[in-house]
Design an enzyme around this catalytic site. Sequence first.
Site, PDB file in Angstrom:
ATOM      1  N   CYS A 107       0.810  -1.216   0.000  1.00  0.00           N
ATOM      2  CA  CYS A 107       0.000   0.000   0.000  1.00  0.00           C
ATOM      3  C   CYS A 107       0.842   1.264   0.000  1.00  0.00           C
ATOM      4  O   CYS A 107       0.458   2.269  -0.592  1.00  0.00           O
ATOM      5  CB  CYS A 107      -0.937   0.008   1.206  1.00  0.00           C
ATOM      6  N   CYS A 108       1.964   1.256   0.653  1.00  0.00           N
ATOM      7  CA  CYS A 108       2.672   2.503   0.897  1.00  0.00           C
ATOM      8  C   CYS A 108       4.099   2.528   0.387  1.00  0.00           C
ATOM      9  O   CYS A 108       4.815   3.494   0.612  1.00  0.00           O
ATOM     10  CB  CYS A 108       2.692   2.797   2.394  1.00  0.00           C
ATOM     11  N   GLY A 109       4.546   1.495  -0.279  1.00  0.00           N
ATOM     12  CA  GLY A 109       5.923   1.488  -0.744  1.00  0.00           C
ATOM     13  C   GLY A 109       6.876   1.265   0.404  1.00  0.00           C
ATOM     14  O   GLY A 109       6.535   0.713   1.432  1.00  0.00           O
ATOM     15  N   HIS A 180       3.287   1.779  -6.344  1.00  0.00           N
ATOM     16  CA  HIS A 180       4.679   1.994  -6.718  1.00  0.00           C
ATOM     17  C   HIS A 180       5.176   0.885  -7.642  1.00  0.00           C
ATOM     18  O   HIS A 180       5.921   1.139  -8.590  1.00  0.00           O
ATOM     19  CB  HIS A 180       5.558   2.053  -5.467  1.00  0.00           C
ATOM     20  N   GLU A 211       5.559  10.219  -3.147  1.00  0.00           N
ATOM     21  CA  GLU A 211       6.395   9.145  -3.682  1.00  0.00           C
ATOM     22  C   GLU A 211       6.037   8.816  -5.129  1.00  0.00           C
ATOM     23  O   GLU A 211       6.910   8.473  -5.928  1.00  0.00           O
ATOM     24  CB  GLU A 211       6.273   7.907  -2.787  1.00  0.00           C
TER      25      GLU A 211
END
Length: 267
Positions: A107-109, A180, A211
């Site tokens: 989900c967030c790298g 990502h 990001e």
Amino acid sequence: MEKNIQTSRQIWRFQAGEPVRIDDPIAREQPVTLKINGEEFATLVCTPTYLQEMAIGFLVSEGLIQAYEEVKTIWIDDRQGFIHIELVRPIDRLHQHLQTKRYMGSCCGMSRQGFVFASDAKTAKKVQTRDVKLNAGDCFRLMAELQENARTFQQTGGVHNAALATKDGLLLMREDVGRHNALDKLYGHCLQNGLSLHGKLVVFSGRLSAEIILKVAKIGCELVLSKSAPTDRALQIAEELDITTVGFIRNRSMNVYTVPERIELKS
């Protein structure tokens, strides 16, 4: 369809006020560990397709290598969940120091800390061209094309989609449970195949976080279209790097957030 991209499971669906037992398609998610020169470097949580592309895109965008030619060998051990990469040179001291088997969720790298701030300064450069020009109709058409081809999302609702495009249409599309990763797969394909990124743009399904804008800059694209919203930090970075951001492309409406000179705003 690319193998391993989804599975299914029996669920109860509440439909028209009644419970129904059905087989529901589910997007697959799998951890894959990058081993660089024999050492574990990072674990990516991803859709298990186009793994070589993802690994190459990740290595270049994070500054471990500058070009695909720096990869001596790359092979995938599906059974153990490893991507083995041998580089033509050792990893530099900065990356060796931070080589702590980092775990990057879908989900967030990755965890950003000092490693990526140094990497971003090295690899995310200000865009030097303004060759991409779109009108509102182009933006709506490209987003519609992305959504029409997002078949795994249509079936599962569980993946993000990213595409490389020109004004005329989509050239290449990748999907992944991680935003990502989808971009790294695009970038890795271009690097492996020597494709020019001049005059290209990114069409994206997910939120435009800081990001994501940095990924777009590292790829070398000057414009990104998304059906979702940006964050304030993402817009600050986009302005600094001269990247045009267009978000909330839905129902013949859109928001142009930064560098509007690439978008023809008048009808």
